[in-house]
Every structure is written in structure tokens, then in C-alpha cells.
Design a protein around this motif. Structure first.
Motif, PDB file in Angstrom:
ATOM      1  N   ARG A  21      29.133  26.303  20.128  1.00 20.21           N
ATOM      2  CA  ARG A  21      30.471  25.977  19.645  1.00 20.21           C
ATOM      3  C   ARG A  21      30.647  24.482  19.395  1.00 20.21           C
ATOM      4  O   ARG A  21      31.640  24.070  18.805  1.00 20.21           O
ATOM      5  CB  ARG A  21      31.516  26.465  20.653  1.00 20.21           C
ATOM      6  N   VAL A  49      28.803  21.908  14.186  1.00 20.18           N
ATOM      7  CA  VAL A  49      29.543  22.091  12.938  1.00 20.18           C
ATOM      8  C   VAL A  49      28.537  21.946  11.794  1.00 20.18           C
ATOM      9  O   VAL A  49      27.946  20.874  11.615  1.00 20.18           O
ATOM     10  CB  VAL A  49      30.666  21.055  12.778  1.00 20.18           C
ATOM     11  N   GLU A 100      30.067  31.704  16.883  1.00 22.01           N
ATOM     12  CA  GLU A 100      31.076  30.665  17.100  1.00 22.01           C
ATOM     13  C   GLU A 100      30.583  29.275  16.719  1.00 22.01           C
ATOM     14  O   GLU A 100      31.106  28.269  17.195  1.00 22.01           O
ATOM     15  CB  GLU A 100      31.577  30.672  18.550  1.00 22.01           C
ATOM     16  N   ARG A 135      30.777  26.404  14.275  1.00 21.23           N
ATOM     17  CA  ARG A 135      31.869  26.044  13.367  1.00 21.23           C
ATOM     18  C   ARG A 135      31.303  25.702  11.993  1.00 21.23           C
ATOM     19  O   ARG A 135      30.224  25.093  11.871  1.00 21.23           O
ATOM     20  CB  ARG A 135      32.662  24.875  13.941  1.00 21.23           C
ATOM     21  N   ALA A 176      36.184  26.350   9.652  1.00 29.35           N
ATOM     22  CA  ALA A 176      37.176  25.766  10.558  1.00 29.35           C
ATOM     23  C   ALA A 176      37.589  24.381  10.113  1.00 29.35           C
ATOM     24  O   ALA A 176      38.550  23.811  10.646  1.00 29.35           O
ATOM     25  CB  ALA A 176      36.603  25.700  11.974  1.00 29.35           C
TER      26      ALA A 176
END
Length: 643
Positions: free
Chosen positions: A498, A501, A527, A529, A551
Motif C-alpha cells: 500500500r 504508487v 492495494e 496505489r 487514487a
């Protein structure tokens, strides 16, 4: 045997007819001889038989020759080849059983009647065999192929050996012919040759035959001064069809494209399939660039649009490269070498067309060759760069516009080139994508970035919630093992998935690539991003934002450049920010270059900022120094300061 001879002798006497017979006698030494016996009646003046005059001869040699003849005829009949003998007047003397099956000749030796099949075969032979073989004494034997229609109506290819037997004066005594049916072997040979020179799927010429045809056209152009143009076509859509509805439908799409190209060309043009989704066209007699572009555009238009594949509509586009033969090329190279060069040049021009946005036609120039050579050299050097330790990473922080704290760190790759100095990704990333080196480089950057962030967190330089930003390409996302490798690298460094990204462009997201979609969905489930990078440089379709499972949205510098200087840009930025927020997306402004831009972005509602005004890309030590200065500035109530 004795009883049979006696019976025949009694019958001959009763009929007053001659008696002729052969029989074997075994001598005392064990040898066997064949005796020929003949008894002829002797008659009186009234015609009555008064006695018989008989003779007996040893006919063993003659009997042996007859036996040998019978054996030879049996052997000849057993052969499937046709064996035929004609006399000097082309009348049939002998034909074996193979001649009957292959040529329809049924007459046997000694027949005086005409044989139509034999006459037809001899006429075919006389018309196709060189004349000097038949009439000149110096030529007695000939071997070759000739065509002949067999009794079943099939035109067959015969392998024929003709021997003309002549006497001491040179006059023809007879003709001996051996004919073998080579039709199936010839058909197989032709089929193998066709397979070697034609594409199995479309039936079009393949690369080998195409280059041969181009070489022949170039050879003709030396004397006829006719232009030669080669067009290289690459059509889009095949990979999508293969990935979504299967390779069988992809093959049908290829066949459809091939037919359209043939229909769009002139009768004398040569259309070839080179590989997967690549075709080539030879346009002989074309030397004018304008005309070549017209032909290329017609070809491009013919395969652009909808293709109906088993009831499924498939959209396809195409890029076309054009290479026109020059006199300099013909003077420098042989036709075969020039053909290869021309095809390579057309391929290079096609690649330039794809670079400029696809769906285009480009004419080859020498500048393209220089650029292609440079790209090839860069690709070769890039493959060795990782092993040589020439690649290194830098980090650029992403800060909260409102608090000034670091919320993320983007890890970027650099190349310390031994000749050109430090290179940024625009100088080599495209080449890395083409060659596939982007995969190993991307994995290495992810591992380096994850380990660096882990150290910074452990040292307390950044907060535990700080995220690692990594740029990924369409080529990487298309790799079936990309997700597994990425998560493994992050986990090995002690980070949570998590905290990662992954940034990708909107063009990548909108490419309708099933493999990319699968990777993005898998990352979202884990999860990880997702961030849409460089928003505003691609399709800029706001409606597609709701379809992305992202996100974060990163505003491209083209939107940021005039913020704070041109008030007319503010509504656009504000609208994008508000739309992104309504979709629960965080907005990052990149390329921030001034305090005015930073202040204006804060008022427009942007969440995070990144750029040289905040901090230029730097190594770990520089990042620590930036954090210390940023903390001091925050303590002074000033906000982030440039590095």
C-alpha cells in the motif's frame, strides 16, 4: 511329359498332320539338353501317308534364349515405368504393362495395326524432344521431362529417357523409351517450393520471394530506367484480437487485411506478408514521391476501419513507410543487396510514422537512417549499462502543499553514459521499451527505490506513511509476471504494497490492451496505489477518469506552466482538481517552478506538489538535507523551500 507327347503324336497321325515338339533329355553326366523334334508325313500319289520323315536337333541355346526373353518380358511388365520400343517408322514394336497403365498403350510386339495411344505418345515426344536428338547420329541419348495427357485425362509430367539405336550407316533402327511418372513428385516439389516462398496463412509471397521480386525489379530499372518503390505496412489491432477473442480470429484478420491490400494495389504490384502484422508492397514504375504517397495513403485507407471477423467487428489502423530506389543506391549495391536496403529503409520510415502518432505515411530520408543507427547504438550500449554499473537512481520528493511535509518520494533512473554524460529517461527510455530492456531496468529501479525509502524510514528522515512512486510503461504492464515481481521487490525491502504508487500515462490506460488491464486490476486488488501521470498530454478525456481505478492524478507541467501568470488557465486547473476530488483522487502538480505557482495551486485546491522549486531530483544524502531544511522552514512557518 511322355504321356502328353504320345497323345499328341497319336493325334497328329490320325489327322495326317506334322508333329512338332520339344522335350528335355538328361545325359549320363547329369546335364540336360532340349531337343527339338519334327516329324512330317510323306504322302503317295493319292495323298495318303506312307511314312514320316523326322529330324531331331539340340535346341538348348535357343530354348534358353526364349526362356530369358520370357523372364525379361516378365520383369519389364512388373515395372511401373513405361517401357516402349518403336521401329524406325515410329510403329510400336513393344510395350510393357506399365505403358498400358501410364500411357494407355495396349498393343504388343508384332502387331501391325495402328495404335492411337502409341502414336500420340510418340508425337508428344517428337514435339518436345530436341530435334537434333532424333535426326543427328552424334546424339543417341536424351533425358528430360515432357508433358503428356494420360488416359485418365490428367496432364502428367514424365521423366523420359530416349535412346535412338542406329546402324553403322547412322540410319535409325529403333527407338527405346523409358518413361516414369513424376507428376506427384513434381507437385510435391512445387508445393515445397511454394511453401518456402509464400506465406502459409494468406498465400501471399513471403519475405524471401518479395526480396527476390524487388531485386528483379531493381535489375530491370538499371536498363529501363523505371522507378522502384517499396512500401512497408504495419497494421494495428492484431494483438488486441489475439488477446481478447483468440489467435484463430487474429488469423482471419490477417487474411482480411491481405485481401484488402491486394484489392487496393495495381495488377503488377507485389503484395507480401513479412511477419505477424507486417506487410510489404512492391510498386514498380513509381519514382515520384507524390505518387508514392498517394499509393501509400490508398493502402493505409484500405485496411483502416472496421473488419468483420466471424461476426465480431474489429477496428484496425495502419502506418506506412515508403522507400524509393535512387540511382546512387543502384550504383553502390547489387540488386539483391539494394532490395534488402530498400526494405530496411521502408521499415525505418514506417517506424517514424508510428512515432509520430500512427495512422500516417512517411517517406524515408537519410536523416532517418542516422537516427535509426543512433537508436541501435543506444540500444546496444543500454544492454551493457546495467552490468557496467552505469545506471543509478535519484529521488524527488512530493510534498503536501498545505503542510510542506513529504508525502511521497519518486525514484527516477539516470544513465551515466561514458561518452554523453548523465542522461535522463527521455534520451533512452523509448529505446529501452522497444528492446524490452525496460523490464529489467524497471525491476532494478523498483528495488533500489524500495530499499532507499526503507532506509529513510528507519532513520526517521521520512514518516512511515511516505509512499514510493515508480513510473511504469505499457511494455512493463503487459508483462504477465510484472505484478508478482514488483510486489516481491517491495516486500523484500520491508515495505507494504500500500506504500507503492505506480505512475502510468493516460495513453497507457486508454490503449485497450487486455494485458495492461489485467495488471492494473491485479495491482488494485493488492492495494497498490495507481497514479495517472502527465495528465493533459494524452487524450485528456475527463470522462475516462471515472473508469480508471486510480487514487491519484498528476497534472502535467503544460497545465502548471501559466498558473499564477495567466488567470485564464485557473478555471481549467480548478475544474480538473474538483472533478478528481469528486472521484476521490488526490491531485499532484508536477513541474512546479516558482513560489507564485505553488501559492496559486494551494488556492486552486491542489493537494500535493513536485518540481525543482520544491526539490530537484537528488540522491539519498540530498534528500536528507532537503528534509532538514524543510523541517526548519516549517518551524519558521515558511513552507517548503527549493533545494
Amino acid at each position: 511329359m511322355r504321356a502328353e507327347l504320345e497323345s499328341r503324336w497319336i493325334a497328329a497321325r490320325r489327322a495326317n498332320e506334322p508333329f512338332v515338339a520339344q522335350f528335355a533329355l538328361t545325359a549320363l553326366d547329369g546335364t540336360t539338353n532340349v531337343i527339338g523334334f519334327a516329324a512330317h508325313p510323306v504322302r503317295d500319289v493319292r495323298g495318303g501317308v506312307v511314312s514320316y520323315f523326322a529330324t531331331a536337333h539340340d535346341v538348348t541355346p535357343l530354348a534358353q534364349r526364349h526362356q530369358l526373353n520370357d523372364q525379361l518380358v516378365g520383369a519389364l511388365d512388373a515395372s511401373r515405368d513405361a517401357i516402349v520400343i518403336f521401329d524406325a517408322r515410329s510403329h510400336l514394336v513393344f510395350a510393357n504393362r506399365g505403358a498400358n497403365l501410364l500411357l494407355g498403350i495396349t498393343e504388343i510386339a508384332g502387331s501391325t495395326t495402328d495404335n492411337e495411344a502409341a502414336t500420340t505418345f510418340f508425337d508428344a515426344m517428337r514435339n518436345q524432344v530436341p530435334r537434333d536428338v532424333l535426326i543427328e547420329p552424334a546424339h543417341n541419348t536424351w533425358s528430360g521431362e515432357l508433358g503428356h495427357r494420360s488416359p485418365d485425362g490428367i496432364m502428367r509430367t514424365l521423366s523420359v529417357t530416349l535412346h535412338v539405336v542406329r546402324d553403322d550407316t547412322g540410319a535409325t533402327v529403333h527407338y527405346s523409351v523409358l518413361a516414369r511418372d513424376e507428376t506427384e513428385a513434381k507437385q510435391l516439389q512445387n508445393e515445397l517450393q511454394r511453401q518456402a516462398t509464400h506465406d502459409e496463412l494468406t498465400g501471399l509471397p513471403n519475405r524471401t520471394l518479395f526480396l527476390r521480386r524487388v531485386a528483379e525489379a531493381l535489375d530491370r530499372s538499371r536498363t529501363l530506367k523505371r522507378g522502384v518503390t517499396v512500401l512497408f505496412l504495419d497494421f494495428d489491432g492484431l494483438k488486441t484480437v489475439n488477446d481478447t477473442i483468440g489467435h484463430r480470429f487474429g488469423d482471419q484478420l490477417i487474411v482480411s487485411v491481405g485481401k484488402r491490400l491486394v484489392n487496393a494495389t495495381r495488377p503488377n504490384d507485389v503484395v507480401a506478408r513479412l511477419s505477424g502484422d507486417e506487410f510489404a508492397v512492391l510498386a514498380e514504375g513509381v519514382a515520384d514521391e507524390t505518387l508514392a504517397l498517394e499509393i501509400a495513403e490508398r493502402l493505409r485507407a484500405s485496411i483502416t476501419g472496421q473488419h468483420l471477423v466471424n461476426g465480431v467487428e474489429v477496428t484496425s489502423g495502419a502506418s506506412v513507410g515508403i522507400a524509393i530506389a535512387t540511382q546512387a543506391l543502384l550504383a553502390e549495391q547489387s540488386p539483391a543487396d539494394a532490395a534488402t536496403t530498400l526494405l530496411v529503409n521502408a521499415d525505418t520510415a514506417m517506424y517514424r510514422a508510428k512515432q509520430r502518432g500512427k495512422g500516417r505515411c512517411e517517406v524515408y530520408t537519410e536523416e532517418m537512417r542516422t537516427q535509426a543507427r543512433d537508436r541501435q547504438r543506444t540500444a546496444s550500449q543500454l544492454e551493457r549499462a546495467m552490468a557496467a554499473g552505469e545506471l543509478f537512481v535519484v529521488h524527488q520528493p512530493i510534498v503536501s502543499i498545505h503542510t510542506g511535509r513529504i508525502v511521497g518520494v519518486e525514484t527516477l533512473v539516470r544513465w551515466r553514459h561514458p561518452e554523453r554524460g548523465v542522461l535522463t529517461p527521455p534520451a533512452f527510455l523509448e529505446v529501452a521499451e522497444e528492446t524490452g530492456v525496460i523490464g529489467p531496468i524497471g525491476d532494478w529501479v523498483t528495488g533500489e527505490g524500495a530499499r532507499s525509502l526503507r532506509r529513510l524510514i528507519d532513520e526517521g528522515v521520512v514518516e512511515r506513511t511516505t509512499t514510493l512512486h515508480i513510473n511504469v510503461s505499457s511494455r512493463q504492464l503487459s508483462d504477465a509476471n510484472f505484478v508478482e515481481r514488483t510486489v516481491a521487490a517491495v516486500t523484500a525491502a520491508g515495505l507494504d504494497a500500500r506504500q507503492v504508487v505506480l505512475e502510468f500515462t493516460e495513453r497507457t490506460a486508454l490503449a485497450s490492451n487486455p494485458a495492461v488491464s489485467r495488471s492494473l486490476n491485479a495491482l488494485a486488488r493488492l492495494e497498490v496505489r495507481l497514479s495517472i501521470d502527465d495528465f493533459g498530454t494524452g487524450f485528456s478525456s475527463l470522462a475516462h477518469l471515472r473508469d480508471f481505478r486510480a487514487a491519484e492524478l498528476k497534472l502535467d507541467g503544460t497545465f502548471i506552466r501559466n498558473v499564477g501568470h495567466n488567470a485564464s488557465d485557473d478555471p481549467i486547473v480548478r475544474s480538473i482538481v474538483q472533478l478528481a476530488h469528486s472521484l476521490d483522487m488526490t491531485v499532484v502538480a508536477e513541474w512546479v517552478q516558482s513560489a507564485e505557482q505553488l501559492q496559486r495551486l494551494r488556492l486552486l485546491g491542489c493537494d500535493h506538489a513536485q518540481g525543482n522549486h520544491v526539490c530537484a531530483p537528488t540522491d539519498e544524502a540530498g534528500l536528507r538535507d532537503f528534509v532538514q531544511r524543510a523541517a526548519y522552514s516549517l518551524g519558521s512557518g515558511a513552507g517548503p523551500t527549493p533545494a
